[in-house]
Write a protein that holds these residues in place. Structure first.
Motif, PDB file in Angstrom:
ATOM      1  N   ARG A  11       0.841  -1.207   0.000  1.00 12.92           N
ATOM      2  CA  ARG A  11       0.000   0.000   0.000  1.00 12.92           C
ATOM      3  C   ARG A  11       0.877   1.259   0.000  1.00 12.92           C
ATOM      4  O   ARG A  11       0.627   2.206  -0.746  1.00 12.92           O
ATOM      5  CB  ARG A  11      -0.929   0.016   1.211  1.00 12.92           C
ATOM      6  N   GLU A  12       1.912   1.231   0.825  1.00 15.84           N
ATOM      7  CA  GLU A  12       2.821   2.376   0.915  1.00 15.84           C
ATOM      8  C   GLU A  12       3.495   2.634  -0.440  1.00 15.84           C
ATOM      9  O   GLU A  12       3.575   3.784  -0.888  1.00 15.84           O
ATOM     10  CB  GLU A  12       3.886   2.078   1.982  1.00 15.84           C
ATOM     11  N   LEU A  13       3.966   1.574  -1.093  1.00 16.25           N
ATOM     12  CA  LEU A  13       4.618   1.731  -2.398  1.00 16.25           C
ATOM     13  C   LEU A  13       3.638   2.265  -3.440  1.00 16.25           C
ATOM     14  O   LEU A  13       3.992   3.123  -4.256  1.00 16.25           O
ATOM     15  CB  LEU A  13       5.195   0.389  -2.860  1.00 16.25           C
ATOM     16  N   ARG A  14       2.403   1.773  -3.395  1.00 16.71           N
ATOM     17  CA  ARG A  14       1.382   2.225  -4.349  1.00 16.71           C
ATOM     18  C   ARG A  14       1.115   3.715  -4.158  1.00 16.71           C
ATOM     19  O   ARG A  14       1.052   4.489  -5.121  1.00 16.71           O
ATOM     20  CB  ARG A  14       0.086   1.424  -4.165  1.00 16.71           C
ATOM     21  N   LYS A  15       0.977   4.128  -2.904  1.00 16.86           N
ATOM     22  CA  LYS A  15       0.686   5.538  -2.617  1.00 16.86           C
ATOM     23  C   LYS A  15       1.866   6.435  -2.970  1.00 16.86           C
ATOM     24  O   LYS A  15       1.663   7.573  -3.402  1.00 16.86           O
ATOM     25  CB  LYS A  15       0.287   5.701  -1.149  1.00 16.86           C
ATOM     26  N   GLU A  16       3.096   5.930  -2.796  1.00 13.06           N
ATOM     27  CA  GLU A  16       4.276   6.716  -3.183  1.00 13.06           C
ATOM     28  C   GLU A  16       4.260   7.022  -4.672  1.00 13.06           C
ATOM     29  O   GLU A  16       4.709   8.080  -5.095  1.00 13.06           O
ATOM     30  CB  GLU A  16       5.563   5.958  -2.838  1.00 13.06           C
ATOM     31  N   LYS A  17       3.754   6.091  -5.464  1.00  8.10           N
ATOM     32  CA  LYS A  17       3.659   6.299  -6.917  1.00  8.10           C
ATOM     33  C   LYS A  17       2.421   7.103  -7.287  1.00  8.10           C
ATOM     34  O   LYS A  17       2.228   7.436  -8.455  1.00  8.10           O
ATOM     35  CB  LYS A  17       3.616   4.952  -7.646  1.00  8.10           C
ATOM     36  N   GLY A  18       1.541   7.345  -6.316  1.00  3.03           N
ATOM     37  CA  GLY A  18       0.324   8.108  -6.578  1.00  3.03           C
ATOM     38  C   GLY A  18      -0.706   7.326  -7.374  1.00  3.03           C
ATOM     39  O   GLY A  18      -1.456   7.910  -8.164  1.00  3.03           O
ATOM     40  N   LEU A  19      -0.759   6.019  -7.169  1.00  2.00           N
ATOM     41  CA  LEU A  19      -1.689   5.165  -7.900  1.00  2.00           C
ATOM     42  C   LEU A  19      -2.890   4.795  -7.043  1.00  2.00           C
ATOM     43  O   LEU A  19      -2.796   4.718  -5.819  1.00  2.00           O
ATOM     44  CB  LEU A  19      -0.989   3.864  -8.329  1.00  2.00           C
ATOM     45  N   THR A  20      -4.001   4.550  -7.708  1.00  2.72           N
ATOM     46  CA  THR A  20      -5.169   3.985  -7.031  1.00  2.72           C
ATOM     47  C   THR A  20      -5.058   2.466  -7.093  1.00  2.72           C
ATOM     48  O   THR A  20      -4.248   1.920  -7.855  1.00  2.72           O
ATOM     49  CB  THR A  20      -6.472   4.425  -7.715  1.00  2.72           C
ATOM     50  N   GLN A  21      -5.880   1.793  -6.311  1.00  2.00           N
ATOM     51  CA  GLN A  21      -5.901   0.331  -6.374  1.00  2.00           C
ATOM     52  C   GLN A  21      -6.292  -0.130  -7.775  1.00  2.00           C
ATOM     53  O   GLN A  21      -5.754  -1.111  -8.287  1.00  2.00           O
ATOM     54  CB  GLN A  21      -6.872  -0.238  -5.333  1.00  2.00           C
ATOM     55  N   GLU A  22      -7.202   0.586  -8.393  1.00  2.00           N
ATOM     56  CA  GLU A  22      -7.652   0.246  -9.743  1.00  2.00           C
ATOM     57  C   GLU A  22      -6.499   0.332 -10.745  1.00  2.00           C
ATOM     58  O   GLU A  22      -6.321  -0.545 -11.587  1.00  2.00           O
ATOM     59  CB  GLU A  22      -8.789   1.183 -10.163  1.00  2.00           C
ATOM     60  N   GLN A  23      -5.703   1.389 -10.648  1.00  2.20           N
ATOM     61  CA  GLN A  23      -4.568   1.563 -11.561  1.00  2.20           C
ATOM     62  C   GLN A  23      -3.522   0.473 -11.352  1.00  2.20           C
ATOM     63  O   GLN A  23      -2.965  -0.051 -12.319  1.00  2.20           O
ATOM     64  CB  GLN A  23      -3.948   2.947 -11.374  1.00  2.20           C
TER      65      GLN A  23
END
Length: 164
Positions: A11-23
């Motif tokens: 989750r942290e890595l996803r948010k660092e990239k500014g992505l949604t779960q869908e993306q």
């Protein structure tokens, strides 16, 4: 392995990239619900997806599996070995899935033949019994192969085959 810690790190890595779960789901060809399960720690990604994810985020596979960043570099040989294990695992799952599909198709053909025999009042002969037995057998095999015991049965089978 702490699945919740790994999920938090994903989750942290996803948010660092500014992505949604869908993306993220689109990036790895999975559903948004699957990404949600990874992030809550209820499921882990397949090994091949973990390797892709490590490349995508620019972190080591070891860091993903530990759920935190480490400063050590992952040995390339270890990464190649993990890739080979993931490939083998996926090939094995594909073989089992193909076998299950063939069994399902065989059961469906037997069911259709049995229904034809029932509607033509010929179901109480050898062929009707054979079709009925095949249907029942395929149903039992399907239940066993989709249960939690299927992996144990396959492991036992492989041990026996390797002894010969």
């Amino acid at each position: 392995m702490n699945q919740i810690k790994i999920g938090d790190f994903i989750r942290e890595l996803r948010k660092e990239k500014g992505l949604t779960q869908e993306q993220l789901a689109e990036q790895f060809n999975v559903s948004r619900r699957t990404v949600s399960r990874w992030e809550t720690g209820s499921n882990l990604p397949e090994l091949d997806i973990l390797i892709e994810m490590a490349d995508y985020y620019g972190v080591e596979l070891r860091a993903l599996l530990n759920g935190e960043r480490k400063s050590e570099d992952m040995d390339k040989e270890l990464e190649e070995t993990v890739l080979k294990v993931a490939e083998y695992s996926n090939e094995d799952k594909l073989k089992v899935t193909k076998r299950m599909h063939l069994l399902f198709i065989g059961g469906m053909i037997a069911a259709i033949l049995y229904l034809i025999l029932v509607f033509t009042d010929r179901a109480d002969n050898f062929w009707g019994g054979l079709c009925s037995g095949i249907q029942f057998g395929m149903m039992i095999v399907g239940v066993i192969m989709t249960s939690k015991h299927a992996a144990k049965i396959r492991a036992y089978k492989m041990r026996i085959l390797n002894k010969r």
